[in-house]
Design an enzyme around this catalytic site. Structure first.
Site, PDB file in Angstrom:
ATOM      1  N   ASN A  11       0.859  -1.181   0.000  1.00 53.95           N
ATOM      2  CA  ASN A  11       0.000   0.000   0.000  1.00 53.95           C
ATOM      3  C   ASN A  11       0.900   1.237   0.000  1.00 53.95           C
ATOM      4  O   ASN A  11       1.548   1.519   0.998  1.00 53.95           O
ATOM      5  CB  ASN A  11      -0.893  -0.026   1.260  1.00 53.95           C
ATOM      6  N   TRP A  12       0.915   1.929  -1.125  1.00 57.43           N
ATOM      7  CA  TRP A  12       1.831   3.074  -1.260  1.00 57.43           C
ATOM      8  C   TRP A  12       1.254   4.353  -0.654  1.00 57.43           C
ATOM      9  O   TRP A  12       1.879   5.410  -0.730  1.00 57.43           O
ATOM     10  CB  TRP A  12       2.206   3.285  -2.735  1.00 57.43           C
ATOM     11  N   LYS A  13       0.036   4.269  -0.126  1.00 58.90           N
ATOM     12  CA  LYS A  13      -0.604   5.427   0.519  1.00 58.90           C
ATOM     13  C   LYS A  13      -0.519   6.649  -0.410  1.00 58.90           C
ATOM     14  O   LYS A  13      -0.542   6.501  -1.621  1.00 58.90           O
ATOM     15  CB  LYS A  13       0.026   5.691   1.882  1.00 58.90           C
ATOM     16  N   HIS A  97      -9.419   0.902   5.171  1.00 59.05           N
ATOM     17  CA  HIS A  97      -8.116   1.069   5.826  1.00 59.05           C
ATOM     18  C   HIS A  97      -8.295   2.005   7.030  1.00 59.05           C
ATOM     19  O   HIS A  97      -9.087   2.950   6.982  1.00 59.05           O
ATOM     20  CB  HIS A  97      -7.115   1.655   4.833  1.00 59.05           C
ATOM     21  N   GLU A  99      -6.610   4.383   8.090  1.00 57.68           N
ATOM     22  CA  GLU A  99      -6.378   5.808   7.798  1.00 57.68           C
ATOM     23  C   GLU A  99      -7.620   6.426   7.163  1.00 57.68           C
ATOM     24  O   GLU A  99      -7.920   7.601   7.364  1.00 57.68           O
ATOM     25  CB  GLU A  99      -5.131   5.968   6.905  1.00 57.68           C
ATOM     26  N   GLU A 169      -5.206  -5.381  10.762  1.00 57.01           N
ATOM     27  CA  GLU A 169      -4.221  -4.317  10.901  1.00 57.01           C
ATOM     28  C   GLU A 169      -4.438  -3.601  12.231  1.00 57.01           C
ATOM     29  O   GLU A 169      -5.241  -2.654  12.302  1.00 57.01           O
ATOM     30  CB  GLU A 169      -4.357  -3.313   9.750  1.00 57.01           C
ATOM     31  N   GLY A 175       2.465   2.041  10.754  1.00 57.35           N
ATOM     32  CA  GLY A 175       3.382   3.171  10.600  1.00 57.35           C
ATOM     33  C   GLY A 175       4.135   3.532  11.871  1.00 57.35           C
ATOM     34  O   GLY A 175       4.761   4.584  11.951  1.00 57.35           O
ATOM     35  N   SER A 215       3.543  -2.475  10.239  1.00 54.42           N
ATOM     36  CA  SER A 215       5.008  -2.444  10.346  1.00 54.42           C
ATOM     37  C   SER A 215       5.671  -3.761   9.925  1.00 54.42           C
ATOM     38  O   SER A 215       6.632  -4.216  10.557  1.00 54.42           O
ATOM     39  CB  SER A 215       5.436  -2.028  11.753  1.00 54.42           C
ATOM     40  N   GLY A 236       2.766  -1.296   4.294  1.00 53.99           N
ATOM     41  CA  GLY A 236       2.695   0.128   3.981  1.00 53.99           C
ATOM     42  C   GLY A 236       4.085   0.689   3.730  1.00 53.99           C
ATOM     43  O   GLY A 236       4.666   0.520   2.651  1.00 53.99           O
ATOM     44  N   GLY A 237       4.652   1.332   4.753  1.00 58.60           N
ATOM     45  CA  GLY A 237       5.931   2.029   4.629  1.00 58.60           C
ATOM     46  C   GLY A 237       7.020   1.220   3.937  1.00 58.60           C
ATOM     47  O   GLY A 237       7.741   1.740   3.081  1.00 58.60           O
TER      48      GLY A 237
HETATM   49  C1  PEP Z   1      -0.730  -0.123   5.870  1.00 56.84           C
HETATM   50  O1  PEP Z   1      -0.655   0.971   5.340  1.00 56.84           O
HETATM   51  O2  PEP Z   1      -1.659  -0.879   5.609  1.00 56.84           O
HETATM   52  C2  PEP Z   1       0.319  -0.519   6.815  1.00 56.84           C
HETATM   53  C3  PEP Z   1       0.225  -1.681   7.412  1.00 56.84           C
HETATM   54  O3  PEP Z   1       1.352   0.381   7.028  1.00 56.84           O
HETATM   55  P1  PEP Z   1       2.789   0.073   7.693  1.00 56.84           P
HETATM   56  O4  PEP Z   1       3.300  -1.203   7.069  1.00 56.84           O
HETATM   57  O5  PEP Z   1       3.615   1.267   7.354  1.00 56.84           O
HETATM   58  O6  PEP Z   1       2.576  -0.098   9.160  1.00 56.84           O
END
Ligand code: PEP
Length: 253
Positions: A11-13, A97, A99, A169, A175, A215, A236-237
């Protein structure tokens, strides 16, 4: 031994211009694993979907949207629909999600509408659920997840649910660099599968992929993937840097 095909999704957000997204996709494609049993999906921002699809279209990498609206078209300024995602090359869409729940008012009800619309458009929805740190500390994790699952999946039949991916999640792990322990993740995934068993029956429960997000990085992917009820990861990140994402998708090497 599970027959569920693992899914690792990036997920590149709200990161990357079109050219940055194209460069990242090119690098990912160069370092694909030799294991055809892992499905790989990337979800760039909406503006970069079509350009990225032109790079991955002849590869096993799938494309996903990060969100969608439930109507197919109309006067809904700023929104993108399921058929539009499909026309850009998407086969997946992330729905609910944390966010989006936190910053854009996404609710279990909107999640429910979007699942139906995504299925109608031929997309595979990835439904995100997870508790906050306060809820975990108050020992409300299971009741929060039950509510998100019950309301988000309301009135879906086993047939219409089939194929949907669930992403656990924990909000406190997104994040933050904190990952759920293997035991915490496995405990919740097993509980989610039990929920699916009660709601849709044993066949659907055993076929449904439940992926972990929060993470995920090259250092913890193998331990997570070894757990019985973890069928992949939503990253994500660590999916933003092609070399890091490549290490994650090549976790068996
Ligand atoms: C996500 O955006 O779904 C996520 C899990 O982010 P991260 O891996 O950065 O915690």
């Amino acid at each position: 031994m599970t027959s569920r095909r693992p899914l690792i999704a990036g997920n590149w957000k709200m990161y990357k211009t079109c050219s940055e997204a194209e460069d990242t996709a090119r690098e990912i494609v160069k370092n694909l694993p030799d294991m055809p049993d892992v499905e790989i999906m990337i979800a760039p921002p909406a503006t970069a979907l079509a350009p990225v699809f032109s790079i991955i279209r002849d590869t096993p990498v799938e494309l996903g949207g990060q969100n969608m609206f439930w109507e197919a078209q109309g006067a809904y300024t700023g929104e993108v629909s399921g058929p539009m995602l499909v026309s850009a090359g998407c086969s997946y869409v992330i729905i609910g999600h944390s966010e989006r729940r936190q910053y854009f008012g996404e609710t279990d009800d909107s999640v429910n509408r979007k699942i139906n619309a995504a299925k109608a458009a031929g997309l595979t929805p990835i439904i995100c659920v997870g508790e906050t740190e306060t809820e975990r500390d108050a020992e409300k994790t299971f009741s929060v997840l039950d509510k998100q699952m019950e309301n988000g999946l309301e009135s879906l039949s086993a047939d219409s649910f089939k194929g949907v991916v669930i992403a656990y999640e924990p909000v406190w792990a997104i994040g933050t660099g904190r990952t759920a322990t293997a035991q915490q993740a496995q405990e919740v995934h097993a509980r989610l599968r039990k929920f699916l068993d009660k709601r849709f029956g044993g066949d659907i429960a055993s076929q449904t992929r439940i992926v972990y997000g929060g993470s995920v990085k090259p250092e913890n992917i193998a331990e997570l993937m070894a757990l019985e009820d973890i069928d992949g990861a939503l990253v994500g990140g660590a999916s933003l840097k092609p070399d890091t994402f490549s290490k994650i998708i090549n976790y068996k090497r």
